[in-house]
Design a protein around this motif. Structure first.
Motif, PDB file in Angstrom:
ATOM      1  N   VAL A  54       0.839  -1.206   0.000  1.00  0.00           N
ATOM      2  CA  VAL A  54       0.000   0.000   0.000  1.00  0.00           C
ATOM      3  C   VAL A  54       0.873   1.255   0.000  1.00  0.00           C
ATOM      4  N   VAL A  55       1.942   1.259   0.800  1.00  0.00           N
ATOM      5  CA  VAL A  55       2.828   2.427   0.867  1.00  0.00           C
ATOM      6  C   VAL A  55       3.433   2.712  -0.506  1.00  0.00           C
ATOM      7  N   PHE A  56       3.985   1.686  -1.144  1.00  0.00           N
ATOM      8  CA  PHE A  56       4.628   1.917  -2.439  1.00  0.00           C
ATOM      9  C   PHE A  56       3.600   2.152  -3.543  1.00  0.00           C
ATOM     10  N   GLY A  57       2.415   1.587  -3.415  1.00  0.00           N
ATOM     11  CA  GLY A  57       1.345   1.894  -4.364  1.00  0.00           C
ATOM     12  C   GLY A  57       0.929   3.357  -4.262  1.00  0.00           C
ATOM     13  N   ALA A  58       0.825   3.853  -3.030  1.00  0.00           N
ATOM     14  CA  ALA A  58       0.480   5.264  -2.826  1.00  0.00           C
ATOM     15  C   ALA A  58       1.584   6.174  -3.369  1.00  0.00           C
ATOM     16  N   LEU A  59       2.846   5.774  -3.179  1.00  0.00           N
ATOM     17  CA  LEU A  59       3.950   6.576  -3.729  1.00  0.00           C
ATOM     18  C   LEU A  59       3.929   6.562  -5.251  1.00  0.00           C
ATOM     19  N   ALA A  60       3.560   5.448  -5.846  1.00  0.00           N
ATOM     20  CA  ALA A  60       3.439   5.389  -7.310  1.00  0.00           C
ATOM     21  C   ALA A  60       2.379   6.376  -7.786  1.00  0.00           C
ATOM     22  N   LEU A  61       1.269   6.458  -7.060  1.00  0.00           N
ATOM     23  CA  LEU A  61       0.221   7.420  -7.421  1.00  0.00           C
ATOM     24  C   LEU A  61       0.672   8.859  -7.185  1.00  0.00           C
ATOM     25  N   LEU A  62       1.415   9.097  -6.122  1.00  0.00           N
ATOM     26  CA  LEU A  62       1.890  10.445  -5.830  1.00  0.00           C
ATOM     27  C   LEU A  62       2.858  10.946  -6.909  1.00  0.00           C
ATOM     28  N   PHE A  63       3.725  10.061  -7.378  1.00  0.00           N
ATOM     29  CA  PHE A  63       4.750  10.477  -8.327  1.00  0.00           C
ATOM     30  C   PHE A  63       4.330  10.329  -9.786  1.00  0.00           C
ATOM     31  N   GLN A  64       3.158   9.794 -10.064  1.00  0.00           N
ATOM     32  CA  GLN A  64       2.752   9.596 -11.456  1.00  0.00           C
ATOM     33  C   GLN A  64       2.707  10.939 -12.187  1.00  0.00           C
ATOM     34  N   PRO A  65       3.181  10.958 -13.442  1.00  0.00           N
ATOM     35  CA  PRO A  65       3.320  12.235 -14.154  1.00  0.00           C
ATOM     36  C   PRO A  65       2.069  12.693 -14.924  1.00  0.00           C
ATOM     37  N   LEU A  66       1.013  11.901 -14.973  1.00  0.00           N
ATOM     38  CA  LEU A  66      -0.142  12.254 -15.797  1.00  0.00           C
ATOM     39  C   LEU A  66      -1.008  13.341 -15.168  1.00  0.00           C
ATOM     40  N   PHE A  67      -1.393  13.143 -13.919  1.00  0.00           N
ATOM     41  CA  PHE A  67      -2.199  14.117 -13.187  1.00  0.00           C
ATOM     42  C   PHE A  67      -1.345  14.646 -12.050  1.00  0.00           C
ATOM     43  N   LYS A  68      -0.699  15.762 -12.293  1.00  0.00           N
ATOM     44  CA  LYS A  68       0.280  16.282 -11.342  1.00  0.00           C
ATOM     45  C   LYS A  68      -0.382  16.779 -10.069  1.00  0.00           C
ATOM     46  N   ILE A  69       0.275  16.494  -8.976  1.00  0.00           N
ATOM     47  CA  ILE A  69      -0.161  16.974  -7.674  1.00  0.00           C
ATOM     48  C   ILE A  69       0.716  18.173  -7.344  1.00  0.00           C
ATOM     49  N   ALA A  70       0.106  19.343  -7.274  1.00  0.00           N
ATOM     50  CA  ALA A  70       0.858  20.581  -7.047  1.00  0.00           C
ATOM     51  C   ALA A  70       1.084  20.776  -5.552  1.00  0.00           C
ATOM     52  N   LEU A  71       2.289  20.466  -5.095  1.00  0.00           N
ATOM     53  CA  LEU A  71       2.622  20.627  -3.684  1.00  0.00           C
ATOM     54  C   LEU A  71       3.513  21.843  -3.443  1.00  0.00           C
TER      55      LEU A  71
END
Length: 100
Positions: free
Chosen positions: A52-69
């Motif tokens: 779950v941790v690494f799956g969540a990190l994969a979603l956080l770092f995915q380049p398609l829908f950027k998360i603006a932090l």
């Protein structure tokens, strides 16, 4: 392949230095792939928490829908994730596990 987390940690720490925008895109894509593979490997090993941790990190770092932090927050995330990767790498190495 087992040194991939070390290489990814180095790439993430290199994000602290001003780099061209393309570098950050490349790191996001590579991170997404590595974290997805790690999530799958931990899932197969029935270690759901790490999956779950690494799956969540994969979603956080995915380049398609950027998360603006923001730059500062991304720097903090990069350092925390790099440290996590190093801890996991050395823990797995200590236990002679062969992930990635």
């Amino acid at each position: 392949m087992k040194y991939v987390p070390i290489c990814l940690a180095a790439l993430l720490l290199l994000c602290l230095v001003p780099m061209p925008y393309g570098y950050y895109q490349l790191v996001r894509f590579v991170s997404m792939v590595v974290f997805a593979v790690m999530a799958y490997q931990y899932y197969v090993k029935m270690q759901e928490m790490w999956a779950v941790v690494f799956g969540a990190l994969a979603l956080l770092f995915q380049p398609l829908f950027k998360i603006a932090l923001g730059r500062t927050m991304w720097n903090i995330v990069d350092v925390v994730v790099a440290v996590l990767l190093l801890i996991v790498f050395f823990h797995e190495r200590k236990n002679e596990g062969d992930l990635i």
